[in-house]
Design a protein around this motif. Structure first.
Motif, short mmCIF file in Angstrom:
data_model
loop_
_atom_site.label_atom_id
_atom_site.label_comp_id
_atom_site.label_asym_id
_atom_site.label_seq_id
_atom_site.Cartn_x
_atom_site.Cartn_y
_atom_site.Cartn_z
N GLY A 1 44.92 36.42 35.60
CA GLY A 1 45.75 35.57 34.79
C GLY A 1 45.08 35.01 33.63
O GLY A 1 45.51 34.86 32.82
N GLN A 2 43.84 34.51 34.09
CA GLN A 2 42.87 34.09 32.81
C GLN A 2 42.90 35.09 31.75
O GLN A 2 42.81 34.59 30.72
N VAL A 3 42.20 36.48 32.23
CA VAL A 3 42.01 37.08 31.03
C VAL A 3 43.31 37.57 30.39
O VAL A 3 43.28 37.77 29.01
N ASP A 4 44.44 37.59 30.94
CA ASP A 4 45.71 37.72 30.40
C ASP A 4 46.03 36.74 29.31
O ASP A 4 46.79 36.88 28.33
N LEU A 5 45.84 35.37 29.80
CA LEU A 5 45.86 34.14 28.97
C LEU A 5 44.88 34.18 27.47
O LEU A 5 45.29 34.01 26.50
N VAL A 6 43.81 34.85 27.64
CA VAL A 6 42.86 35.01 26.56
C VAL A 6 43.46 36.05 25.73
O VAL A 6 43.55 35.73 24.60
N THR A 7 43.69 37.19 25.99
CA THR A 7 44.18 38.07 25.12
C THR A 7 45.53 37.76 24.52
O THR A 7 45.95 38.02 23.49
N THR A 8 46.33 36.82 25.19
CA THR A 8 47.58 36.56 24.61
C THR A 8 47.37 35.63 23.71
O THR A 8 48.12 35.59 22.61
N ALA A 9 46.57 34.55 23.86
CA ALA A 9 45.94 33.84 22.65
C ALA A 9 45.57 34.17 21.59
O ALA A 9 45.95 34.04 20.37
N ILE A 10 44.91 35.33 21.60
CA ILE A 10 44.44 36.02 20.67
C ILE A 10 45.61 36.55 19.89
O ILE A 10 45.53 36.70 18.56
N SER A 11 46.57 37.19 20.53
CA SER A 11 47.59 37.85 19.85
C SER A 11 48.36 36.89 19.12
O SER A 11 49.19 37.17 18.02
#
Length: 464
Positions: free
Chosen positions: A42-52
């Motif tokens: 969930g953490q890495v998904d939040l990081v990549t989502t914020a980048i998008s």
């Protein structure tokens, strides 16, 4: 070259370059779910989502202007000015990100992953601009090679860092950073950026035109993030990080369909730009869209057949219930693809404000639906809310495209396809094992009968 033939050939080239990277994100899911916890994933998904979310803001969506102007202007000096203007904006964005990083570093954002986040965002900032330029100048084969290169590097590093060295979140993000850095270097070489970029090539008038085109696309990108990305944060707030991990895994199944649509969209965007002044563009749009939704509904039906057993028998036990979210996310993915197809009407005709206004409505629908449904039915509300947002976007864009282009859609046939899809979804919740597969297969046959004429046309064109 015939426009349909060119569209097909470009789609094939983009497929070669993108299929590996798209499929690797799916194939690696069992690896991620076994070597990372739901919270870590969930953490890495939040990081990549914020980048998008931040990428179009920091870049001012200049990549979208780069491809449109590179197609329109074929002279060497014009393309030097286009490239130089865009890269100069990227440099300014990098300086801004560096300053923001220094300010935010003491706050330990993203659970200590802020440095990874900043580096990856900068690399993707340049990568987006240069890759769009490579596409715009017609070097689609080099663009495809870049996709293959990135896939090999990412997969190799994932296995080394996550499986062999047990690096978890750090290994995941380091893999992405190294792959992005090598990709940027390769794209800069094949675009001959060292010959294109120069301070003396900066042109205020051209830059102004590019920004007038691109800036309205920034809110549009934010709206898409609100529909896609904010859902993760709402799940985190109302349900928890574990539910966000389930949602992230469930989203991987619709991404099978998104693989094809994203590849096709890259080729379709070039064709739409090139055919903008054609007298037969209404017929071209209508024919391509009819074949497009036929293939997507058939593909979605196949995905529904395999979803439940695939998830239950391949992912970790703590993720096995994620299949229940897939049908709504799959439908949302289809309507996102339909909306993207119709959205090309605005960018091809230089009416980018229409992209923004149609996205606002969709974002509002999705956000409000998530706020209402998540506290009531949990993570399932996120799938429904996302779906409603993209359906709203599709409907508005369909009406606009009919006015701008003259697109004609058989709504009766289209409605029947949706009905069969919902029947197939209900079967997933009612049956298991062989009964499930047989019932789903019958629905697939029914869907093929609804679009048999379109399907025959698609197969004939592919064989030709």
């Amino acid at each position: 070259m015939d426009k349909y033939h060119k569209l097909a050939m470009n789609s094939l080239i983009f497929a070669i370059g993108n299929l590996g990277s798209r499929f690797i994100s799916i194939i690696m899911v069992p690896l991620y779910t076994r070597f990372m916890t739901t919270s870590e994933y969930g953490q890495v998904d939040l990081v990549t989502t914020a980048i998008s979310l931040l990428l179009p803001i920091i870049s001012l969506a200049i990549g979208q202007a780069v491809i449109r102007f590179a197609v329109a202007y074929s002279e060497s000096d014009d393309r030097k000015r286009i490239f130089s203007n865009a890269v100069a904006l990227n440099i300014l964005g990098t300086l801004l990100l560096g300053l923001v990083f220094l300010i935010l570093q003491p706050f330990h954002l993203f659970h200590g992953l802020l440095a990874y986040f900043t580096i990856l965002l900068i690399l993707q900032l340049f990568g987006d601009t240069i890759s769009q330029f490579v596409r715009g100048i017609g070097r689609v084969r080099q663009y495809a090679i870049n996709g293959i290169l990135t896939t090999i590097i990412t997969a190799g590093l994932n296995i080394l860092l996550i499986v062999q060295w047990q690096q978890g979140v750090d290994g995941y993000l380091v893999s992405m950073i190294v792959a992005a850095a090598i990709s940027d270097f390769y794209l800069f070489i094949v675009s001959r950026g060292f010959n294109l970029f120069s301070i003396r090539h900066l042109n205020k008038k051209l830059l102004g035109s590019m920004l007038i085109y691109a800036v309205p696309l920034i809110p549009n990108s934010i709206m898409w993030w609100i529909i896609n990305g904010s859902t993760r944060y709402l799940i985190l707030f109302f349900v928890g990080a574990g539910a966000n991990g389930l949602f992230a895994v469930a989203n991987k199944i619709p991404s099978i369909l998104s693989i094809a649509t994203n590849i096709f969209s890259q080729a379709w965007q070039l064709s739409a730009f090139e055919e903008q002044d054609s007298s037969d563009k209404a017929g071209f749009y209508t024919s391509v869209f009819k074949n497009y939704y036929t293939v997507l509904f058939i593909g979605a039906s196949i995905i529904l057949i395999i979803t439940k057993p695939l998830i239950i028998y391949t992912v970790g036990q703590q993720f096995s219930s994620s299949w229940e979210l897939v049908p709504f996310l799959l439908l949302a993915s289809m309507y996102q693809s339909f909306s993207g197809f119709l959205g090309t009407t605005y960018t091809a005709s230089l009416q980018t404000k229409g992209v923004f206004t149609t996205s606002i409505l969709a974002a509002m629908v999705s956000f409000i639906a998530n706020l209402v449904l998540l506290p009531i039915i949990g993570v399932y509300g996120a799938g429904i809310g996302t779906c409603l947002g993209f359906v709203a976007m599709w409907w508005i864009r369909l009406k606009d495209t009919k006015k701008i282009i003259g697109l004609n859609v058989n709504l009766k046939e289209y409605a029947l396809l949706n009905i069969v899809f919902f029947i197939q979804t209900g079967i997933m919740y009612l049956f298991n094992n062989s009964t499930l597969v047989v019932a789903e297969a019958l629905c697939f046959i029914l869907m093929c009968l609804v679009v048999h004429q379109n399907l025959y046309s698609v197969i004939k064109k592919v064989l030709k």
